[in-house]
Scaffold this motif. Structure first.
Motif, PDB file in Angstrom:
ATOM      1  N   GLN B  94       0.830  -1.204   0.000  1.00  0.00           N
ATOM      2  CA  GLN B  94       0.000   0.000   0.000  1.00  0.00           C
ATOM      3  C   GLN B  94       0.867   1.257   0.000  1.00  0.00           C
ATOM      4  N   LEU B  95       1.992   1.223   0.731  1.00  0.00           N
ATOM      5  CA  LEU B  95       2.878   2.388   0.744  1.00  0.00           C
ATOM      6  C   LEU B  95       3.481   2.629  -0.637  1.00  0.00           C
ATOM      7  N   LEU B  96       3.576   1.581  -1.440  1.00  0.00           N
ATOM      8  CA  LEU B  96       4.121   1.763  -2.787  1.00  0.00           C
ATOM      9  C   LEU B  96       3.042   2.193  -3.781  1.00  0.00           C
ATOM     10  N   PHE B  97       1.853   1.568  -3.723  1.00  0.00           N
ATOM     11  CA  PHE B  97       0.863   1.781  -4.787  1.00  0.00           C
ATOM     12  C   PHE B  97      -0.415   2.468  -4.333  1.00  0.00           C
ATOM     13  N   GLY B  98      -0.577   2.760  -3.052  1.00  0.00           N
ATOM     14  CA  GLY B  98      -1.830   3.353  -2.593  1.00  0.00           C
ATOM     15  C   GLY B  98      -2.972   2.373  -2.769  1.00  0.00           C
ATOM     16  N   PHE B  99      -4.101   2.867  -3.295  1.00  0.00           N
ATOM     17  CA  PHE B  99      -5.271   1.995  -3.467  1.00  0.00           C
ATOM     18  C   PHE B  99      -5.454   1.585  -4.926  1.00  0.00           C
ATOM     19  N   TYR B 100      -4.346   1.608  -5.681  1.00  0.00           N
ATOM     20  CA  TYR B 100      -4.383   1.171  -7.077  1.00  0.00           C
ATOM     21  C   TYR B 100      -4.874  -0.277  -7.122  1.00  0.00           C
ATOM     22  N   PRO B 101      -5.772  -0.642  -8.048  1.00  0.00           N
ATOM     23  CA  PRO B 101      -6.320  -2.003  -8.060  1.00  0.00           C
ATOM     24  C   PRO B 101      -5.214  -3.053  -8.123  1.00  0.00           C
ATOM     25  N   ALA B 102      -5.310  -4.039  -7.256  1.00  0.00           N
ATOM     26  CA  ALA B 102      -4.211  -4.999  -7.096  1.00  0.00           C
ATOM     27  C   ALA B 102      -3.926  -5.770  -8.378  1.00  0.00           C
ATOM     28  N   ASP B 103      -4.988  -6.067  -9.171  1.00  0.00           N
ATOM     29  CA  ASP B 103      -4.739  -6.847 -10.387  1.00  0.00           C
ATOM     30  C   ASP B 103      -4.085  -5.995 -11.479  1.00  0.00           C
ATOM     31  N   GLN B 104      -3.931  -4.689 -11.241  1.00  0.00           N
ATOM     32  CA  GLN B 104      -3.318  -3.809 -12.244  1.00  0.00           C
ATOM     33  C   GLN B 104      -1.919  -3.344 -11.818  1.00  0.00           C
ATOM     34  N   TYR B 105      -1.364  -3.925 -10.749  1.00  0.00           N
ATOM     35  CA  TYR B 105      -0.048  -3.465 -10.267  1.00  0.00           C
ATOM     36  C   TYR B 105       1.015  -3.499 -11.353  1.00  0.00           C
ATOM     37  N   TRP B 106       0.859  -4.416 -12.321  1.00  0.00           N
ATOM     38  CA  TRP B 106       1.876  -4.510 -13.369  1.00  0.00           C
ATOM     39  C   TRP B 106       1.999  -3.195 -14.136  1.00  0.00           C
ATOM     40  N   ARG B 107       0.928  -2.380 -14.152  1.00  0.00           N
ATOM     41  CA  ARG B 107       0.993  -1.141 -14.941  1.00  0.00           C
ATOM     42  C   ARG B 107       1.951  -0.109 -14.348  1.00  0.00           C
ATOM     43  N   PRO B 108       1.795   0.253 -13.034  1.00  0.00           N
ATOM     44  CA  PRO B 108       2.814   1.169 -12.491  1.00  0.00           C
ATOM     45  C   PRO B 108       4.217   0.576 -12.527  1.00  0.00           C
ATOM     46  N   ILE B 109       4.326  -0.744 -12.295  1.00  0.00           N
ATOM     47  CA  ILE B 109       5.674  -1.342 -12.318  1.00  0.00           C
ATOM     48  C   ILE B 109       6.279  -1.188 -13.707  1.00  0.00           C
ATOM     49  N   LEU B 110       5.481  -1.537 -14.743  1.00  0.00           N
ATOM     50  CA  LEU B 110       5.976  -1.405 -16.111  1.00  0.00           C
ATOM     51  C   LEU B 110       6.301   0.064 -16.424  1.00  0.00           C
ATOM     52  N   THR B 111       5.430   0.979 -15.936  1.00  0.00           N
ATOM     53  CA  THR B 111       5.669   2.407 -16.177  1.00  0.00           C
ATOM     54  C   THR B 111       7.038   2.834 -15.681  1.00  0.00           C
ATOM     55  N   PHE B 112       7.397   2.364 -14.456  1.00  0.00           N
ATOM     56  CA  PHE B 112       8.657   2.839 -13.892  1.00  0.00           C
ATOM     57  C   PHE B 112       9.858   2.104 -14.465  1.00  0.00           C
ATOM     58  N   VAL B 113       9.637   0.856 -14.910  1.00  0.00           N
ATOM     59  CA  VAL B 113      10.728   0.180 -15.626  1.00  0.00           C
ATOM     60  C   VAL B 113      11.001   0.921 -16.935  1.00  0.00           C
ATOM     61  N   LEU B 114       9.898   1.250 -17.641  1.00  0.00           N
ATOM     62  CA  LEU B 114      10.067   1.990 -18.893  1.00  0.00           C
ATOM     63  C   LEU B 114      10.644   3.381 -18.642  1.00  0.00           C
ATOM     64  N   LEU B 115      10.327   3.953 -17.464  1.00  0.00           N
ATOM     65  CA  LEU B 115      10.895   5.265 -17.126  1.00  0.00           C
ATOM     66  C   LEU B 115      12.414   5.184 -17.107  1.00  0.00           C
ATOM     67  N   ALA B 116      12.918   4.102 -16.505  1.00  0.00           N
ATOM     68  CA  ALA B 116      14.370   3.924 -16.470  1.00  0.00           C
ATOM     69  C   ALA B 116      14.929   3.840 -17.890  1.00  0.00           C
ATOM     70  N   VAL B 117      14.210   3.107 -18.769  1.00  0.00           N
ATOM     71  CA  VAL B 117      14.673   2.991 -20.163  1.00  0.00           C
ATOM     72  C   VAL B 117      14.643   4.358 -20.842  1.00  0.00           C
ATOM     73  N   ALA B 118      13.571   5.135 -20.588  1.00  0.00           N
ATOM     74  CA  ALA B 118      13.436   6.433 -21.244  1.00  0.00           C
ATOM     75  C   ALA B 118      14.467   7.432 -20.724  1.00  0.00           C
ATOM     76  N   LEU B 119      14.855   7.283 -19.438  1.00  0.00           N
ATOM     77  CA  LEU B 119      15.824   8.223 -18.867  1.00  0.00           C
ATOM     78  C   LEU B 119      17.242   7.915 -19.327  1.00  0.00           C
ATOM     79  N   ALA B 120      17.510   6.646 -19.660  1.00  0.00           N
ATOM     80  CA  ALA B 120      18.886   6.243 -19.973  1.00  0.00           C
ATOM     81  C   ALA B 120      19.533   7.119 -21.048  1.00  0.00           C
ATOM     82  N   PRO B 121      18.879   7.344 -22.205  1.00  0.00           N
ATOM     83  CA  PRO B 121      19.558   8.162 -23.208  1.00  0.00           C
ATOM     84  C   PRO B 121      19.718   9.621 -22.791  1.00  0.00           C
TER      85      PRO B 121
END
Lengths: 263, 429
Positions: B94-121
């Motif tokens: 909960q401290l990481l995702f708040g009340f984001y629907p549990a079955d959708q956790y992959w979306r914020p995780i993917l978002t931040f993984v992609l953020l790392a990819v987007a920041l790299a260049p």
């Protein structure tokens, strides 16, 4: 003052003055606030001329040549460079600046770029030269000023004399028709003055139109075809170097020469 | 023969320095025990550090990971001092995702993984393929779609606005010069976004309803919310700050007045005030019926706030540049924007790196202020968790965990800025 240039045999075959007018300044005046720094300047420079501007500090000699590429703005009179009049039109100003090279007392190289990048930047962005061609041109001029092996270093890694030669090469990469020098050797150690003066002499030998503000009277004697003496924002005396040094007319000129040549 | 005459007959060979001045022993002698006073201070400090560390360690090493309430923790500890880690096990998601629907956790995780990819260049331009920058350009459209969901057409139509603006710029630039082209391009893009974008997106959704399940802003929370606000505000505040700093130095009187007025106003108002304006007052000024997302409003306010500070930091960098750099650029015939982009900004930004990163770090930590307008960032969540009867009375464990999460991000930024300063140093001899 050093007479370093005297040691050289100067090839005068291409040092010819043509009838074509390169710069024409008529009744030009400039003020800093209420201080009248340039007073009624009239000067015609023909293509191929090598003019040395001398005078005490604060006499307006730097301001004069900085007006020619509009680093300073004049408030009255006309300045026509290569047939284009300097007005507040930015397009004209950028055009004239790209045709007129300038070297500064403190070099003003770009410290975050390598020597080569310093030289290729303006050709690539202003002239739209292809990168490969710009690099070839830059290497050509770096060889001319005898520092091709430093091309990939940064300005901070070079000596003062080398930096000033890079600055000259950087200007030359724009293929300017006129070169302005604003006390190019004043910030250099005595040993390094010679290498910069040598580069300037070579430039003169190729027939470049040059305006130099300098205290190197040896250079003025050997290279200039005209010496202009300024004081209090006005042209006090101008003549051929021989006459100027051996037979100055005005009292102010005599005093100046006695002070700088007297020791 | 006079006394002062001296001629060396034999040159001395190089010798090793004395053992007491090199190595570990030498270093300790110089830095820790260089006199009786310094030795005493060293000993006192060492005792103090050991005492604190020992206390913290005995508190932190506590067999309470499995506990399900504070009461259970107290039973396990049986009167000893110790941390109650059960709360972290129970609530870390909960401290990481708040009340984001549990079955959708992959979306914020993917978002931040992609953020790392987007920041790299952007952050490590010399270490990753240059082509990756196209992904960085697309990321601002991918990120909101992944997080908020909805039809894919919204972000695509929004991106099309930029493409349209670019096309208009190229066409008009050929006919009427660059200033007219910029104005026409901006006007075309704004007309597109305001008038055409939402009907078109709606129509396309009607034709082909491709998308993710929408998640409303009120379900956002925890570190995910802080990072979302922080990253967007950081990314937007730097370019806005640069423009404000240039505007403040401009010769154009009105541009200058607007920039100075904006900077001084924003700097003169507390961030909390701006956040309250975002949460309550902004709706009054909006046309009735518009639903302007609360997180979006907060991001805009945080961005404006940070960009005012950014502008002043960059102005400091500009002021530190010698006038000769401007003259050098001018004398070569570079125009204003070329000179700024190629000569002035690279140097001014380099000088300003410590200040810029400080502003970034401050902005990231300021995202916790959104809890005062009811958004559930980690601090907002901690209040909710402590209100739970099972964990009522927990303090150190929760705030310590939140502090640690923020520290990881802020310390990374700080280290990156030092790396960047080293990398950009060109005055080495």
């Amino acid at each position: 003052m050093s007479d370093l240039a005297v040691e050289r045999n100067i090839d005068r075959s291409k040092m010819t003055v043509s009838d074509e007018v390169a710069i024409e300044i008529t009744n030009m005046n400039k003020w800093y606030g209420s201080f009248h720094v340039l007073r009624d300047i009239n000067l015609t420079v023909n293509r191929g001329e090598r003019i040395v501007i001398a005078g005490p500090s604060g006499s307006g000699k730097s301001t004069l040549i900085r007006c020619i590429n509009r680093l300073e703005e004049h408030q009255a009179g006309r300045i026509v460079v290569d047939g284009t009049e300097l007005t507040s039109d930015l397009k004209n100003i950028d055009k004239i600046r790209s045709e007129v090279g300038m070297c500064f007392q403190h070099f003003n190289l770009f410290p975050h770029l390598t020597i080569l990048e310093n030289c290729t930047l303006a050709p690539i962005w202003v002239r739209k030269t292809p990168r490969k061609e710009a690099i070839e041109t830059a290497m050509h001029f770096l060889e001319k000023v005898k520092i091709p092996d430093q091309a990939n270093k940064y300005p901070g890694q070079l000596s003062g004399g080398q930096q000033q030669r890079v600055a000259i090469a950087r200007s030359l990469c724009m293929k300017p028709r006129i070169m302005l020098f604003d006390e190019p050797t004043s910030a250099l150690d005595p040993e390094m003055i010679k290498e910069v003066l040598d580069t300037m002499i070579e430039l003169a030998e190729e027939g470049m139109t040059m305006l130099c503000v300098t205290h190197e009277m040896g250079f003025a004697r050997q290279v200039a075809n005209r010496v202009i003496f300024m004081d209090q924002g006005q042209v006090v005396e101008q003549n051929e170097p021989e006459e100027f040094f051996n037979n100055p007319k005005s009292e102010r000129t005599k005093l100046f020469l006695s002070q700088i040549l007297g020791h | 023969m006079s006394d002062i005459s001296f001629v060396r007959t034999e040159m001395l060979p190089q010798q090793e320095p004395p053992a007491t001045s090199v190595g570990v022993v030498g270093w300790m002698r110089q830095n820790l025990f260089s006199g009786w006073l310094n030795s005493a201070i060293t000993v006192i400090c060492a005792v103090f550090v050991f005492y604190i560390a020992g206390f913290l360690l005995s508190w932190a090493v506590s067999p309470t990971w499995a506990a399900t309430s504070l009461g259970e923790c107290r039973e396990i500890l049986a009167g000893h001092e110790g941390a109650c880690w059960g709360v972290i096990r129970d609530r870390w998601v909960q401290l990481l995702f708040g009340f984001y629907p549990a079955d959708q956790y992959w979306r914020p995780i993917l978002t931040f993984v992609l953020l790392a990819v987007a920041l790299a260049p952007v952050l490590f331009a010399d270490k990753v393929p240059a082509k990756l920058i196209y992904f960085s350009a697309a990321y601002p459209f991918i990120m909101p779609w992944l997080l908020w969901g909805g039809a894919i057409w919204g972000p695509l139509v929004a991106a099309a606005g930029f493409v349209l603006g670019y096309v208009v710029y190229r066409v008009v630039d050929g006919m009427a010069g660059s200033l007219a082209a910029i104005i026409a391009a901006v006007a075309a893009a704004i007309i597109w976004w305001l008038l055409l974008a939402s009907p078109l997106a709606g129509m396309l959704t009607g034709i082909a309803d491709i998308g993710l399940e929408p998640v409303a802003s009120r379900y956002f929370g925890g570190m995910m919310l802080s990072i979302t606000i922080g990253v967007v505000a950081i990314a937007c505040s730097l370019p806005i700050g640069i423009l404000l700093a240039l505007g403040r130095q401009s010769d154009l009187l009105i541009v200058k007045a607007i920039c100075v007025g904006f900077i001084e106003f924003i700097r003169g108002v507390p961030l909390i005030t701006l956040l309250f304006v975002a949460s309550t007052l902004l709706n009054i000024f909006m046309p009735p019926g518009t639903n302007f997302d609360i997180i979006m409003r907060v991001i805009i306010m945080a961005t404006l706030f940070a960009s005012a500070y950014m502008a002043e930091v960059i102005r400091g960098g500009l002021a530190a540049l010698p006038k000769g750099q401007y003259e050098g650029a001018d004398s070569l015939g570079l125009n204003y924007w070329q000179a700024q982009r190629l000569i002035i900004m690279p140097q001014a930004l380099k000088i300003s790196i410590p200040g810029i990163v400080s502003t970034f770090i401050g902005l990231f930590k300021d995202t916790t202020l959104v809890s005062v307008i009811g958004l559930l960032d980690p601090l907002g969540l901690s209040n909710a968790i402590r209100a739970d009867s099972a964990w009522n009375g927990i303090v150190w464990e929760l705030y310590g965990f939140i502090a640690l999460m923020f520290f990881v991000f802020c310390f990374s930024m700080s280290r990156y800025s030092m790396y960047l300063e080293r990398k950009l140093r060109t005055d080495h001899r």
